[in-house]
Design a protein around this motif. Structure first.
Motif, PDB file in Angstrom:
ATOM      1  N   LYS A   1     101.207  27.704  83.565  1.00 57.49           N
ATOM      2  CA  LYS A   1     102.565  27.075  84.160  1.00 57.49           C
ATOM      3  C   LYS A   1     102.926  27.395  85.986  1.00 57.49           C
ATOM      4  O   LYS A   1     103.829  27.336  85.985  1.00 57.49           O
ATOM      5  N   GLY A   2     101.911  28.487  86.328  1.00 52.00           N
ATOM      6  CA  GLY A   2     102.269  29.238  86.818  1.00 52.00           C
ATOM      7  C   GLY A   2     102.832  30.654  87.757  1.00 52.00           C
ATOM      8  O   GLY A   2     103.674  30.898  88.827  1.00 52.00           O
ATOM      9  N   HIS A   3     103.301  31.452  86.163  1.00 52.14           N
ATOM     10  CA  HIS A   3     104.300  32.353  85.918  1.00 52.14           C
ATOM     11  C   HIS A   3     103.081  33.494  86.397  1.00 52.14           C
ATOM     12  O   HIS A   3     102.123  33.900  86.107  1.00 52.14           O
ATOM     13  N   ASP A   4     103.883  35.054  87.263  1.00 51.58           N
ATOM     14  CA  ASP A   4     103.100  35.628  87.572  1.00 51.58           C
ATOM     15  C   ASP A   4     103.882  36.346  86.455  1.00 51.58           C
ATOM     16  O   ASP A   4     104.117  37.943  86.576  1.00 51.58           O
ATOM     17  N   ILE A   5     102.634  36.717  85.174  1.00 50.01           N
ATOM     18  CA  ILE A   5     103.020  37.490  84.517  1.00 50.01           C
ATOM     19  C   ILE A   5     101.635  38.520  84.389  1.00 50.01           C
ATOM     20  O   ILE A   5     100.853  38.433  85.455  1.00 50.01           O
TER      21      ILE A   5
ATOM     22  N   VAL B   1      92.811  34.754  84.710  1.00 50.97           N
ATOM     23  CA  VAL B   1      93.069  35.518  83.730  1.00 50.97           C
ATOM     24  C   VAL B   1      92.674  36.850  84.238  1.00 50.97           C
ATOM     25  O   VAL B   1      94.285  37.834  83.942  1.00 50.97           O
ATOM     26  N   ALA B   2      92.053  38.009  84.903  1.00 53.34           N
ATOM     27  CA  ALA B   2      92.190  38.469  85.745  1.00 53.34           C
ATOM     28  C   ALA B   2      92.964  39.374  86.284  1.00 53.34           C
ATOM     29  O   ALA B   2      93.813  40.427  86.864  1.00 53.34           O
ATOM     30  N   ASP B   3      93.994  37.893  86.807  1.00 49.60           N
ATOM     31  CA  ASP B   3      95.263  37.703  87.398  1.00 49.60           C
ATOM     32  C   ASP B   3      95.743  38.342  87.380  1.00 49.60           C
ATOM     33  O   ASP B   3      96.976  39.270  87.678  1.00 49.60           O
ATOM     34  N   ALA B   4      95.870  38.965  85.616  1.00 51.94           N
ATOM     35  CA  ALA B   4      96.933  39.345  85.459  1.00 51.94           C
ATOM     36  C   ALA B   4      96.889  40.348  84.707  1.00 51.94           C
ATOM     37  O   ALA B   4      97.614  41.519  83.594  1.00 51.94           O
TER      38      ALA B   4
END
Length: 300
Positions: free
Chosen positions: A79-83, A287-290
């Motif tokens: 959804k574009g959320h920065d988790i 996924v690694a962005d989180a």
């Protein structure tokens, strides 16, 4: 400053923490938000998308920290959320599996084509089922997913669905009433971990509060491992379930928090890629962005 923590029984660690008062010693004004009390909003059909309740409420003021299974954070990124991930549990492959009734003519995953499969859509069960289908070259469109929730066991027993991604303690109740046959084991297919995540801004602006939550979870999880029966009573008191069933379920589950690993990230990435390929999330994600290496230092 108040810290809001989202909890519900499916994340066993946070449920017990909510009822033992450990976190309040470090954060006296912690606000506990029962996820079951939040408005669910529009929910897509299981053939069209994934529910995004948990991730959405993390960003609309519902809470600051949450623990779930593996699917919601992937949905949140979709959804574009920065988790950011905070921690993961050990593998919980003993917690559930894909089953059919013992008298079912279905003997292989390939034979699920065109069949009704009950699951809690948007939970770890969606990931497990997709992994199983992908193993034999089937897609989400090859089955009829039935988002059954708490009604899944009765639909399964009544023959209204052909297969079920069941989890304990609900699976224990079914096993007492009828014989079931495992179609695919979770072990070797999917690690099915508990995990905890937050917003990036909360992690960066309130590191002391985040550290306090992690420490409290670690203390509480250590208590669960020494007091399975007492912990089971906390769950049974909420849902009116059988304490023995809950104790059996808790004894099979790993407790304790671990840093996010490369193996876990790879598994999450595979799930994210399958969600996108099967039309369940709109965008490709990384996924690694989180993952934030600094947060891993909180989990010892």
């Amino acid at each position: 400053m108040s810290v809001r923590v989202g909890y519900f029984p499916s994340n066993n660690s946070l449920w017990v923490l909510r009822h033992r008062g450990i976190l309040e010693r470090a954060i006296p004004d912690v606000e506990w938000v029962d996820l079951r009390s939040l408005p669910s909003g529009a929910k897509p059909a299981p053939t069209e998308g994934l529910p995004s309740l948990h991730g959405d409420h993390l960003f609309d003021g519902g809470y600051d920290f949450i623990g779930t299974g593996s699917t919601p954070p992937v949905t949140a990124q979709g959804k574009g959320h920065d988790i950011v991930y905070v921690a993961i549990s050990g593998s919980r492959h003993e917690n559930g599996r894909l089953v059919v009734r013992d008298d079912s003519p279905i003997t292989s995953l390939e034979e699920l084509k065109g069949k009704k499969v009950a699951l809690g859509h948007g939970s770890w069960q969606t990931t497990l089922l997709l992994f199983a289908l992908d193993r034999v070259g089937l897609s989400w469109k090859d089955i009829e997913p039935v988002d059954a929730g708490v009604d899944a066991s009765e639909l399964f027993l009544g023959g209204e669905v052909d297969a079920w991604v069941g989890s304990y303690p609900a699976l224990s109740k079914v096993e007492e009433r009828t014989r079931v046959r495992e179609l695919v084991a979770t072990d070797g297919l999917f690690s099915h971990r508990s995990l905890w995540f937050t917003r990036r801004d909360f992690a960066e602006k309130q590191p002391e509060q985040l550290a306090a939550i992690v420490a409290a979870l670690q203390e509480s999880d250590a208590w669960i491992q020494e007091n399975h029966r007492a912990a089971a009573e906390l769950f049974a008191a909420d849902d009116g379930g059988d304490v023995d069933h809950w104790e059996n379920a808790l004894r099979k589950r790993p407790f304790g928090l671990h840093p996010v690993t490369e193996e876990f990230v790879a598994e999450q990435q595979r799930a994210a890629d399958l969600f996108h390929a099967n039309g369940l999330i709109d965008r490709r994600i990384t996924v690694a962005d989180a993952v934030d290496p600094e947060i891993a230092k909180l989990v010892k």
